[in-house]
Design a protein around this motif. Structure first.
Motif, PDB file in Angstrom:
ATOM      1  N   UNK A 172       0.785  -1.263   0.045  1.00 56.23           N
ATOM      2  CA  UNK A 172      -0.020   0.128  -0.063  1.00 56.23           C
ATOM      3  C   UNK A 172       0.911   1.371   0.116  1.00 56.23           C
ATOM      4  N   UNK A 173       1.849   1.359   0.740  1.00 54.66           N
ATOM      5  CA  UNK A 173       3.002   2.444   0.991  1.00 54.66           C
ATOM      6  C   UNK A 173       3.665   2.558  -0.457  1.00 54.66           C
ATOM      7  N   UNK A 174       4.051   1.602  -1.081  1.00 58.63           N
ATOM      8  CA  UNK A 174       4.747   1.625  -2.293  1.00 58.63           C
ATOM      9  C   UNK A 174       3.796   2.309  -3.234  1.00 58.63           C
ATOM     10  N   UNK A 175       2.474   1.904  -3.379  1.00 56.71           N
ATOM     11  CA  UNK A 175       1.525   2.727  -4.429  1.00 56.71           C
ATOM     12  C   UNK A 175       1.679   4.016  -4.067  1.00 56.71           C
ATOM     13  N   UNK A 176       1.540   4.551  -2.878  1.00 55.99           N
ATOM     14  CA  UNK A 176       1.532   6.111  -2.616  1.00 55.99           C
ATOM     15  C   UNK A 176       2.770   6.599  -2.888  1.00 55.99           C
ATOM     16  N   UNK A 177       3.900   5.930  -2.680  1.00 56.75           N
ATOM     17  CA  UNK A 177       5.161   6.664  -2.730  1.00 56.75           C
ATOM     18  C   UNK A 177       5.670   6.583  -4.187  1.00 56.75           C
ATOM     19  N   UNK A 178       5.078   5.704  -5.042  1.00 59.08           N
ATOM     20  CA  UNK A 178       5.319   5.631  -6.332  1.00 59.08           C
ATOM     21  C   UNK A 178       4.726   7.148  -7.104  1.00 59.08           C
ATOM     22  N   UNK A 179       3.820   7.523  -6.533  1.00 60.82           N
ATOM     23  CA  UNK A 179       3.285   9.047  -7.199  1.00 60.82           C
ATOM     24  C   UNK A 179       4.152   9.721  -6.583  1.00 60.82           C
ATOM     25  N   UNK A 180       4.901   9.686  -5.499  1.00 63.24           N
ATOM     26  CA  UNK A 180       5.736  10.852  -4.870  1.00 63.24           C
ATOM     27  C   UNK A 180       7.176  10.899  -5.706  1.00 63.24           C
ATOM     28  N   UNK A 181       7.415   9.541  -5.939  1.00 61.87           N
ATOM     29  CA  UNK A 181       8.711   9.406  -6.934  1.00 61.87           C
ATOM     30  C   UNK A 181       8.535  10.035  -8.255  1.00 61.87           C
ATOM     31  N   UNK A 215       8.805   0.784   2.925  1.00 62.30           N
ATOM     32  CA  UNK A 215       9.106  -0.329   3.674  1.00 62.30           C
ATOM     33  C   UNK A 215       9.445   0.189   5.221  1.00 62.30           C
ATOM     34  N   UNK A 216       9.971   1.183   5.386  1.00 64.14           N
ATOM     35  CA  UNK A 216      10.495   1.533   6.683  1.00 64.14           C
ATOM     36  C   UNK A 216       9.251   1.749   7.614  1.00 64.14           C
ATOM     37  N   UNK A 217       8.078   2.560   6.932  1.00 63.26           N
ATOM     38  CA  UNK A 217       6.970   2.886   8.049  1.00 63.26           C
ATOM     39  C   UNK A 217       6.310   1.505   8.601  1.00 63.26           C
ATOM     40  N   UNK A 218       5.997   0.628   7.391  1.00 67.18           N
ATOM     41  CA  UNK A 218       5.449  -0.683   7.765  1.00 67.18           C
ATOM     42  C   UNK A 218       6.254  -1.513   8.722  1.00 67.18           C
ATOM     43  N   UNK A 219       7.692  -1.737   8.464  1.00 63.48           N
ATOM     44  CA  UNK A 219       8.403  -2.324   9.363  1.00 63.48           C
ATOM     45  C   UNK A 219       8.373  -1.731  10.772  1.00 63.48           C
TER      46      UNK A 219
END
Length: 328
Positions: free
Chosen positions: A196-205, A251-255
């Motif tokens: 889920x986080x990667x989906x959001x951070x892809x937009x940021x990227x 990855x960081x926030x999830x872990x």
């Protein structure tokens, strides 16, 4: 002087902030995050409205400036506490969680709260101190570097705040699943949060890589400013470098959320504090002894951040967090 006036008023609301944070953690812990959202939105609306009224002196009230902003913040927090208390003392909550019988000091529970909670509090305190030191080191390089780094840190904060919601959700879910003796579901929750986080951070990227100039221009002052113009190339470079780690933030926030939810708070504290305080001497040496550029200093921070993420992955994969008993 403005900072002192603001702080002198906010300090009166220390108890309000303490109660608000405690109740927020309570509702996050039992999975009722909608209550947290409603309380936060209520505080935000009250804060914004009172900012307009008190700062500029609307509806016949005197213009109070920075003091009005502080009062508005306190009122917003007080509204959040009221919303939390209404939910906490509701008939449903009293029936399900026996709230009436909880108004007593339980030393066993208190010891666990201190053991598992103190590291998180110490971590936040020390990390904020390190972060402030980093900002001051960048600002010590002059107005141009200070302007560019402020723009970068603001965008970094804006993109990181939504991920905190994922961290809170993972902490809640992992805590509940570990308490129920289901570590496999706890692990699945963390993995799902990463995607889920990667989906959001892809937009940021995409924005950081392809539209950094647009992000910088949003901070352009109304009046011509030579310092801002000179800071644009550096700010653009910093934002593009930040794209190297935005995906790893998911990855960081999830872990971190998973490890904290499982009770592995001492490890996360040691690792996070060590990483943040490693930033400070590294920047000091690069700026004051090696006279390196601000862009190189920011690159060093990005690399350290990536190493921090790798260490979290190693800890999570080791499975040691599955053996921690928060509830006996």
């Amino acid at each position: 002087m403005h900072q002192i006036s603001y702080f002198n008023i906010l300090i009166y609301g220390a108890v309000i902030s303490l109660v608000r944070n405690s109740l927020s953690c309570y509702f996050s812990g039992i999975g009722r995050t909608k209550v947290v959202m409603v309380a936060t939105l209520g505080a935000l609306v009250v804060n914004v409205v009172l900012d307009y009224v008190l700062i500029f002196g609307k509806f016949g009230l005197p213009a109070m400036g920075i003091e009005g902003a502080a009062i508005a913040t306190l009122c917003g927090s007080a509204v959040a506490v009221v919303i939390f208390l209404m939910a906490y003392l509701s008939r449903y909550n009293r029936a399900v969680f026996a709230v009436g019988r909880s108004w007593r000091l339980d030393w066993g529970v208190m010891r666990k709260l201190v053991w598992f909670g103190l590291p998180a509090g110490v971590e936040m305190l020390l990390n904020f101190m390190a972060f402030s030191a980093m900002i001051m080191l960048f600002h010590s390089r002059g107005m141009v570097v200070g302007t560019a780094s402020t723009i970068m840190f603001n965008w970094d904060l804006v993109t990181f705040i939504p991920l905190l919601g994922i961290e809170i959700a993972v902490t809640s879910l992992v805590g509940r699943y570990m308490g129920a003796g289901q570590p496999a579901l706890a692990q699945r929750s963390a993995i799902s949060a990463i995607f889920i986080g990667i989906g959001f951070t892809m937009v940021v990227f995409v924005f950081f890589v392809f539209f950094p100039n647009l992000l910088v221009e949003l901070f352009r002052p109304n009046t011509p400013d030579a310092t801002f113009d000179q800071s644009i190339p550096l700010a653009v470079g910093m934002i593009r470098l930040a794209s190297l780690y935005v995906l790893s933030e998911a990855v960081m926030v999830a872990l971190v959320g998973a490890l904290r939810g499982a009770g592995d708070t001492h490890f996360t504290m040691i690792l996070s504090v060590s990483a943040h305080w490693l930033f400070v001497p590294v920047l000091y040496v690069m700026f004051n002894l090696l006279d390196m550029s601000a862009l190189m200093g920011w690159l060093a921070l990005v690399i350290i951040f990536l190493l921090f993420c790798v260490a979290l992955i190693w800890r999570f994969r080791s499975g040691k967090w599955k053996k921690i008993k928060v509830v006996a």
